[in-house]
Write a protein that holds these residues in place. Sequence first.
Motif, PDB file in Angstrom:
ATOM      1  N   PRO A 231       0.783  -1.240   0.000  1.00 36.70           N
ATOM      2  CA  PRO A 231       0.000   0.000   0.000  1.00 36.70           C
ATOM      3  C   PRO A 231       0.807   1.279   0.000  1.00 36.70           C
ATOM      4  O   PRO A 231       0.468   2.240  -0.700  1.00 36.70           O
ATOM      5  CB  PRO A 231      -0.843  -0.137   1.276  1.00 36.70           C
ATOM      6  N   GLU A 232       1.893   1.340   0.772  1.00 32.32           N
ATOM      7  CA  GLU A 232       2.645   2.594   0.867  1.00 32.32           C
ATOM      8  C   GLU A 232       3.304   2.982  -0.459  1.00 32.32           C
ATOM      9  O   GLU A 232       3.649   4.148  -0.666  1.00 32.32           O
ATOM     10  CB  GLU A 232       3.711   2.485   1.959  1.00 32.32           C
ATOM     11  N   LYS A 233       3.447   2.026  -1.387  1.00 32.17           N
ATOM     12  CA  LYS A 233       4.049   2.337  -2.680  1.00 32.17           C
ATOM     13  C   LYS A 233       3.157   3.260  -3.512  1.00 32.17           C
ATOM     14  O   LYS A 233       3.633   3.878  -4.470  1.00 32.17           O
ATOM     15  CB  LYS A 233       4.321   1.057  -3.466  1.00 32.17           C
ATOM     16  N   MET A 234       1.882   3.326  -3.157  1.00 28.87           N
ATOM     17  CA  MET A 234       0.964   4.176  -3.912  1.00 28.87           C
ATOM     18  C   MET A 234       1.408   5.630  -3.918  1.00 28.87           C
ATOM     19  O   MET A 234       1.060   6.392  -4.816  1.00 28.87           O
ATOM     20  CB  MET A 234      -0.448   4.088  -3.317  1.00 28.87           C
ATOM     21  N   PHE A 235       2.170   6.026  -2.919  1.00 26.07           N
ATOM     22  CA  PHE A 235       2.531   7.429  -2.768  1.00 26.07           C
ATOM     23  C   PHE A 235       3.781   7.821  -3.560  1.00 26.07           C
ATOM     24  O   PHE A 235       4.116   8.999  -3.625  1.00 26.07           O
ATOM     25  CB  PHE A 235       2.724   7.751  -1.289  1.00 26.07           C
ATOM     26  N   TYR A 236       4.461   6.816  -4.175  1.00 31.22           N
ATOM     27  CA  TYR A 236       5.642   7.178  -4.959  1.00 31.22           C
ATOM     28  C   TYR A 236       5.813   6.347  -6.227  1.00 31.22           C
ATOM     29  O   TYR A 236       6.530   6.749  -7.142  1.00 31.22           O
ATOM     30  CB  TYR A 236       6.919   7.101  -4.107  1.00 31.22           C
TER      31      TYR A 236
END
Length: 219
Positions: free
Chosen positions: A55-60
């Motif tokens: 999920p955190e990859k969505m931001f970069y």
Amino acid sequence: MFPLYDTIPSIRKPFVNIMIIIVNVIVFAYELMISSMDWSGEVLEGFFRTFGFVPEKMFYAFPIVAMFTHMFVHGGWSHIIGNMWFLKIFGDNVEDAMGHFKFFIFYITGGLFALFFHVIFNPFSPYPLVGASGAISAVMGAYFVLFYYSRIVSLVFLILPFIVEIPAFIYLPYWFIIQVLNGLLADVTGTGVAYWAHAGGFIYGVIVGMRVRKKRYWY
């Protein structure tokens, strides 16, 4: 309550359901091959982080490919065996109701909706989401609407294990409630199980199942 089988045989050969199971097994066999040659575990971890959805990859770097591939990656023997067993029990009848191609589209979109639901509750998670359980939960949701009159023959553990037939309209809502309760608990304690993906997939399956039932006059 572990399901053993349901009481409604499929009418047509569930080719798509079988194909999905085979693809999952092939991918897991590849994971085992990587694991056998990777003493450090770094290669397998990289595989999970590449083809699982983080999920955190969505931001970069939005992982579009992983949106689809995560449904075919599993974290261990119990993970894949449990998922494929549930898919075998519930998938054939839903494929009967929808038809082969529509079932395939439903399965994939169910997995995507489950992923979306998981991300809502875990937007900054650094852990890769892997497994077919979100898509299978959608199948279970559709099964609940289309085959509520079925019975799920299950192995129940109390003091001693015994086998009992549980109506689908009891078994499946109970399963859904357990996922929601575990999801709420996991938000506090933390866990490696994507309960919100299960809940989201089930909701999607109920919505689609209701449309299929209305259109095809399933009772």
